[in-house]
Every structure is written in structure tokens, then in C-alpha cells.
Write a protein that holds these residues in place. Sequence first.
Motif, short mmCIF file in Angstrom:
data_model
loop_
_atom_site.label_atom_id
_atom_site.label_comp_id
_atom_site.label_asym_id
_atom_site.label_seq_id
_atom_site.Cartn_x
_atom_site.Cartn_y
_atom_site.Cartn_z
N VAL A 65 0.84 -1.20 0.00
CA VAL A 65 0.00 0.00 0.00
C VAL A 65 0.87 1.26 0.00
N ASP B 232 0.30 5.01 0.26
CA ASP B 232 -0.89 5.74 0.71
C ASP B 232 -1.06 7.13 0.11
N VAL C 99 -6.62 -3.11 3.93
CA VAL C 99 -7.46 -1.91 3.83
C VAL C 99 -8.91 -2.34 3.82
N ILE D 99 -5.45 10.39 -0.39
CA ILE D 99 -4.61 9.52 0.42
C ILE D 99 -5.43 8.33 0.91
N ILE D 100 -4.74 7.29 1.31
CA ILE D 100 -5.39 6.11 1.88
C ILE D 100 -5.31 6.21 3.39
N ALA D 101 -6.42 6.55 4.01
CA ALA D 101 -6.47 6.72 5.46
C ALA D 101 -7.91 6.55 5.91
#
Length: 405
Positions: free
Chosen positions: A11, A13, A24, A362-364
Motif C-alpha cells: 500500500v 498511501d 485496507v 490519500i489512503i487513510a
Amino acid sequence: MGPFQITGAAVVDGSGRDPVDVTVAVEDGRIAQLGASGERLDAGGLTMTPGLIDAHVHLGLSSLIQPQFSFRISAAEIAADIFATAGATLDAGFTTVRDTGGIDGGVVTTIAKGKVRGPRVLSCGPVQCQTGGHGYYGADWEPTELWSSHHVPGLCALSMMSGNADELRGNVREAFRRGASFLKLCVTGGVVGAHDRLTDTQFTVEEIAVAVQEAAARGTYVTVHAHNNEGIRNAIEAGVRCVEHGTDLDEATATLMATREVALVPTFAVVEQLLRDTAGAGLDESTRDRVLGVRERMTEALAVAKEAGVRIGLGSDLLGPAQGRRGEELTLRAELETPMEALVAATKTNAEILGLSGQVGIIAPGMQADLVLWNGNPLEDPKLFADPANAVLVVQAGRVVKDLR
């Protein structure tokens, strides 16, 4: 679909941090906390990134440009080309785009309703242009007031002409009435121009400020098409928030941009496209002469902007029907910076420029679940970005919209 987890992917992000191996979890269209229940999607051997964002697209110019605006292509074919390009954009891993001129509000609505496949679209509607300036493609003999008859309401509307500040105020209000979410003005001549030169400046500071005032009244911003420094400086003085292209940007102007927090969106892919196949974009060979040298100067401008601390996004600016390899913009930027910097520009930074920070990019946990699974690691081989076949799984707002696994 219901809640699901993607496991096994490396990942990236979008923040610039190194890749991590993490599960995820997606629920209700957003990235949830890890460990949520749901269907498990195995992504072993793939690399996950946020959905890509293209900050400079022209979905409405998906047909050959000159035939489109001289009534040689039917509205049905223009619509087919626009929606085919929208679907191809999603398949290339771009889940959000900023359309910087060419579509009318109906396209945005149609895609948002899910009637055709496409990315999330933010649009300026028609570009705001000086009378006879960049963005006007009527015949030399054609009265300016007839230009709007080339528009197809709800589908395509390339530009609106203004001869003074009062006309511009009326035109930007009309653009907002049609659904624009920001404004774009042409303040210099352009590469794909019919009646202008790259060295031309267009609109006065006072005129640009009218658009800035109207945009601020609606809680949004103005971006400008600009190649030369005088035009860029006029726009900055008037209060714009973003500059497209910036081909001849110098150190003093870049410093001013950084001080005033004005972003830059360079556009390299269109330069490569026009050098490779000018006729394929529906343009004559005279356009190619304008392109020569732009690539080198834009490369220098990128370095100057970066040194000055300007926020730098990413846009492809592709024209005509050949818009399938939109990710080539990341490949080209990766050659000038690092692959990670190119990815951050196309995700986190573009989200900030578009006013979508905190929603996408973003990946959050809590962010929209816009995700792309790549066949391989584009940080090691950024050429992967250019081929849509390498985007094997695309998730938009928690829905799997492409799956080639």
C-alpha cells in the motif's frame, strides 16, 4: 457492494511515505478502520495507490477539435466520444478529474448519476476568454457573437468571449448558473491557438479580478491558462489560486507564486501527444511548430517552481479521441522527479489544489475509498502508470468499477 477488505497488496498511501503491507477495509464507500468484517479481496503481488487525480482534462474535446466546432460532427457522436473518454479515464485509474474547459453541466450530472461510467468530475464549464483570444476557434470571418452557437447545451461548451470586465462578470455568472465549481480564464496565448501567440497576454489585472471576486463570492477559486510570466504575474496580482502550464516561468515569478500560495499544474503529456501525432488530435501542422521547445521550457519551469517551493500538481491536458493513456503524465513526471513525487502530485497534492483534501488523495481511515491496484510496482517501474491494463482493480467511493484480476 457491502463491506470488504483488500489484503496482500503493498500500500502506497499517497502521503509520500514508503509502501507498507496492510489490510485496507472499506465500508459505506469510505476507508474504515482495520479489521472490519466483509468480503475479502486477495491482492497479493499487486500495489495499491489512492485513486489518481488529473487536474487538467478536456473531456469535452474528445472529438477532433476543428471538425467538432465547425459542425462536421453530430451531437450524438460528440456525446459518444465524451462518454467513451470518461470510461477510459476511470479504467486508467483516475477516479477524480478537474475538467478545465469543454463540457457543459449535463456531462457532470450524467456521470454523477451513474448513467455512464466515469470519474468524479469538477468542471469550470466553458473557459473564459478575451474576445478573439485563446480558446476562440471560429472562422476569421465569423462574428464573435455567433461563437456560442457552436455550443451544445448540456453537452459541450468550449469557451465564452468577453470584451470587457462587465461582459466577463456576466459570463462567469452564467458559467456558475450552468454548474461550474470553479473558473478558468485564458490570460496568455496558447499552443493550440487560432488567433493568438504564446507571448500574448490577455485580460487586464482589473478584468481577471472580476472573475476572482465572483468566484470568492461562491467560495471557490480561479485558475488560469498561462504560458508567459507577464500573464502569470497579472493573474497573481488579481488573486487567482492556480496556474496551468507555466511554460516560461522564471525564478522571480515562481517566488511570487510561492509567497502568494498559488499552485502550478504543468502539462507534459499533451506536449508528447502533439509531437507524436498532431493530425491525430485534429490539428494542423502549424500547431507542431508551437510545440517545439515547449517541452524543454516546461521542464525548466518545473525545476524552478520546485526550487521556489511552489505547490505543484499534475495534469495531462490530452486532446481529441486519443486520451486512453492519461497515466503517461505520471510516467513523464517520474523521469523529471521521482516516481513517488509524481504519485503524490497526482493524489495528495492534486486533492489539495482541487479543494478535496480530507476527502480523496490519500489512503487513510475516513477518506473516500478511491483505490487502484496495479499489476506490479509503479514506484519501481513508472511506465506501468501509462498503460491502463496495469490498473487491474479500480475502486471508486467503495464500488469496484473495474476488475481484471
